[in-house]
Design an enzyme around this catalytic site. Structure first.
Site, PDB file in Angstrom:
ATOM      1  N   HIS A  62       0.819  -1.202   0.000  1.00  0.00           N
ATOM      2  CA  HIS A  62       0.000   0.000   0.000  1.00  0.00           C
ATOM      3  C   HIS A  62       0.861   1.263   0.000  1.00  0.00           C
ATOM      4  CE1 HIS A  62      -3.221  -2.609   2.181  1.00  0.00           C
ATOM      5  NE2 HIS A  62      -3.196  -2.834   0.880  1.00  0.00           N
ATOM      6  N   LYS A  72       5.151   6.044   8.382  1.00  0.00           N
ATOM      7  CA  LYS A  72       4.464   5.106   9.272  1.00  0.00           C
ATOM      8  C   LYS A  72       5.470   4.499  10.240  1.00  0.00           C
ATOM      9  CE  LYS A  72       1.212   3.501   5.732  1.00  0.00           C
ATOM     10  NZ  LYS A  72       0.805   2.312   4.949  1.00  0.00           N
ATOM     11  N   TYR A 132       0.040   0.926  13.985  1.00  0.00           N
ATOM     12  CA  TYR A 132       0.959   1.847  13.324  1.00  0.00           C
ATOM     13  C   TYR A 132       0.462   3.277  13.380  1.00  0.00           C
ATOM     14  CZ  TYR A 132      -2.013   0.965   9.175  1.00  0.00           C
ATOM     15  OH  TYR A 132      -3.068   0.814   8.312  1.00  0.00           O
ATOM     16  N   ASP A 169      -6.252  -5.851  -2.774  1.00  0.00           N
ATOM     17  CA  ASP A 169      -4.881  -6.322  -2.943  1.00  0.00           C
ATOM     18  C   ASP A 169      -4.769  -7.349  -4.063  1.00  0.00           C
ATOM     19  OD1 ASP A 169      -3.969  -4.603  -0.997  1.00  0.00           O
ATOM     20  OD2 ASP A 169      -4.068  -6.091   0.596  1.00  0.00           O
TER      21      ASP A 169
END
Length: 186
Positions: A62, A72, A132, A169
């Site tokens: 991603h 992140k 995250y 995905d």
């Protein structure tokens, strides 16, 4: 906090010091002041928490494009996962290269993934939780994905069988078709 550089500029492995006793442990997963002293001046604005029930669940690769690109800081709250970042910054000497790190509740490692990298993970244990922090808010119009199994990238995910994927995905674009919006700034 132990800070380890990877072969990809800007991609870091952070391992907080743990203080343990018979009850368990305590650690600071992020301390803004200490990180600023180490040259990491990040303003996290959103915390995300993901649960994947089955081992072999793959999420990624991603990215969130500018103007809402995100740094992140990824860690595993429970279970274990293989976390991967791919350099997607045009002009980078490591463009298309990837690094994978085993993150687990046991080892306490975290991966700091800068904006300009594709990011994904594969779970290793049942009921794995991923936490995250992000430096920008989720923006659906800037959200995108590249195939996790793209042969041009060649990630060895260490999967023992067919991955568990989302529809997004499974339908992600190839790396060759990806017109990266990120630029390497040295």
């Amino acid at each position: 906090m132990q800070i380890e550089k990877t072969p990809l500029p800007g991609l870091l492995i952070l391992t907080p010091q743990r203080f343990g006793d018979a009850r368990g442990f305590f650690c600071e997963s992020w301390n803004r002041k200490r990180m600023q002293e180490a040259g990491l001046d990040l303003d996290f604005v959103q915390d995300n928490h993901s649960l994947s029930m089955q081992p072999g669940t793959v999420r990624g690769l991603h990215f969130q494009a500018p103007p809402h690109a995100q740094d992140k800081l990824v860690r595993c709250g429970r279970g274990a996962l293989y976390d991967v970042a791919v350099d997607a910054r045009k002009g980078s000497p490591t463009y298309g290269h990837w690094v994978g790190v085993e993150l687990s509740a046991q080892n306490g490692k975290q991966l700091l993934v800068p904006a300009g990298f594709l990011h994904g993970f594969a779970t290793r244990e049942p009921a794995t939780e991923i936490c995250y922090k992000c430096t920008d808010y989720y923006a659906p119009d800037c959200d995108g994905a590249v195939r996790f199994d793209d042969p041009d990238i060649g990630i060895d995910w260490g999967l023992g069988g067919a991955p568990v994927l989302s529809d997004k995905d499974a339908a992600a674009q190839s790396f060759a078709a990806f017109d990266s919006p990120f630029v390497y700034e040295g």
